[in-house]
Design a protein around this motif. Structure first.
Motif, PDB file in Angstrom:
ATOM      1  N   PHE A  11     -38.496  65.603   6.240  1.00 55.86           N
ATOM      2  CA  PHE A  11     -39.051  64.400   5.909  1.00 55.86           C
ATOM      3  C   PHE A  11     -40.257  63.919   6.985  1.00 55.86           C
ATOM      4  N   ASP A  12     -40.994  63.025   6.589  1.00 59.71           N
ATOM      5  CA  ASP A  12     -42.092  62.566   7.577  1.00 59.71           C
ATOM      6  C   ASP A  12     -41.258  61.352   8.311  1.00 59.71           C
ATOM      7  N   ALA A  13     -41.721  61.748   9.653  1.00 55.82           N
ATOM      8  CA  ALA A  13     -41.036  60.891  10.773  1.00 55.82           C
ATOM      9  C   ALA A  13     -42.030  59.864  11.402  1.00 55.82           C
ATOM     10  N   SER A  14     -43.197  59.719  10.465  1.00 54.34           N
ATOM     11  CA  SER A  14     -44.367  58.925  11.276  1.00 54.34           C
ATOM     12  C   SER A  14     -43.908  57.468  11.605  1.00 54.34           C
ATOM     13  N   PHE A  15     -42.970  56.994  10.733  1.00 51.77           N
ATOM     14  CA  PHE A  15     -42.631  55.493  11.177  1.00 51.77           C
ATOM     15  C   PHE A  15     -41.965  55.599  12.356  1.00 51.77           C
ATOM     16  N   ALA A  16     -41.286  56.401  12.856  1.00 55.20           N
ATOM     17  CA  ALA A  16     -40.844  56.518  14.359  1.00 55.20           C
ATOM     18  C   ALA A  16     -41.979  57.148  15.282  1.00 55.20           C
ATOM     19  N   LYS A  17     -43.145  57.232  14.931  1.00 59.43           N
ATOM     20  CA  LYS A  17     -44.302  57.689  15.706  1.00 59.43           C
ATOM     21  C   LYS A  17     -44.077  59.235  16.287  1.00 59.43           C
ATOM     22  N   ILE A  18     -43.331  60.061  15.484  1.00 60.08           N
ATOM     23  CA  ILE A  18     -43.307  61.368  15.643  1.00 60.08           C
ATOM     24  C   ILE A  18     -44.037  62.070  14.664  1.00 60.08           C
ATOM     25  N   PRO A  19     -45.055  62.760  15.208  1.00 62.77           N
ATOM     26  CA  PRO A  19     -46.232  63.247  14.091  1.00 62.77           C
ATOM     27  C   PRO A  19     -45.614  64.447  12.995  1.00 62.77           C
TER      28      PRO A  19
END
Length: 289
Positions: free
Chosen positions: A80-88
């Motif tokens: 899953f994309d973790a961009s919401f947690a500022k993990i690229p």
């Protein structure tokens, strides 16, 4: 001479020497005798909790208990994309380790210790809860060693305010035990921060209890607030009463399930480009009601 010899025998007897009758032991006042008897029967170094806290699971080491539970709960899509947690980068759910502690105080610092460490992780379609509890201060080192065994360099921590509280506190406990902390350098999704960014203008606060109620529909019943956890642990240590300590264990387990639920919800939001997508039936069992 006869009187002198008799007096000498009498003095020898009073002094406990051979040749005279032993002097009777002095009699203590009744109140003082009872007081001394109580104190002698339970010297401080021998005091211990006599009941076995079976509700805390099984004893791994002296003063360390492990409770485990497994639930059917498929993880979020892989990866899953973790961009919401500022993990690229994208995250594999199998690497997620949700972590929550119960501590002796909320101030932090070297005087605060974690008496309970709960972790949860997905194994395929199963969600596994593991909770460590110390019932003696001597069990802390074994607890930290067990936590270390659950962590790998690929581990991604999932917490709620863990970057500011749980992780620093545990790093301090590792340091005081002269152990290197396995938490250093790990990727860390602290869900408090994306929740604040999205909903702080709409909710009265962003506490975990508010977040789980708003996003997951979780309403806790008979929940022991985290602020009462230190008193519950001390009551067990001093009086051997585990009743409220079991409630702390239940509270900690719900925190861990809610962490996984909030993460699932955040992933679903990202996948629907900001739309509202509940996480499905898997969350129905999260509530204690």
């Amino acid at each position: 001479m006869t009187d002198l010899a008799a007096r000498l025998r009498r003095l020898r007897g009073q002094a406990g020497m051979a040749g005279g009758a032993a002097a009777p032991a002095p009699r203590l006042p009744a109140d003082l005798s009872r007081l001394l008897a109580v104190r002698r029967s339970t010297p401080a170094r021998q005091r211990s909790v006599t009941n076995t806290p079976t509700g805390l699971g099984s004893e791994l080491a002296p003063g360390l208990w492990l409770a485990e539970a497994t639930t059917d709960w498929p993880s979020v899509p892989l990866p899953f994309d973790a961009s919401f947690a500022k993990i690229p980068e994208r995250i594999d759910p199998a690497d997620m380790l949700f972590l929550d502690t119960e501590t002796t105080g909320l101030a932090g610092g070297t005087g605060t210790r974690a008496f309970m460490i709960g972790v949860a992780r997905w194994h395929g379609a199963r969600f596994v809860l593991s909770q460590l509890t110390i019932t003696a201060l001597a069990g802390e080192a074994a607890m930290l060693e067990q936590l270390r065994a659950w962590i790998t360099p690929a581990t991604v921590l999932g917490t709620y305010n863990g970057k500011s509280y749980d992780a620093p506190l545990l790093n301090t406990r590792f340091r005081l035990e002269r152990m290197s902390s396995p938490l250093q350098g790990l990727r860390h999704i602290d869900l408090l921060h994306p929740v604040r960014r999205r909903w702080r203008a709409h909710w009265p606060n962003c506490k975990l209890a508010t977040t789980e109620r708003q996003l997951l529909g979780v309403v806790r019943e008979d929940d022991l607030p985290g602020s009462q956890a230190p008193a519950a642990w001390l009551r067990f240590l001093r009086a051997g009463d585990p009743t409220d300590l079991y409630r702390v264990l239940k509270h900690n387990a719900q925190d861990l399930r809610s962490l996984a639920g909030v993460l699932s919800h955040m992933v679903a939001l990202d996948q629907t480009a900001g739309g509202f997508t509940p996480c499905g039936g898997a969350l129905g069992h999260l509530s204690d009601n």
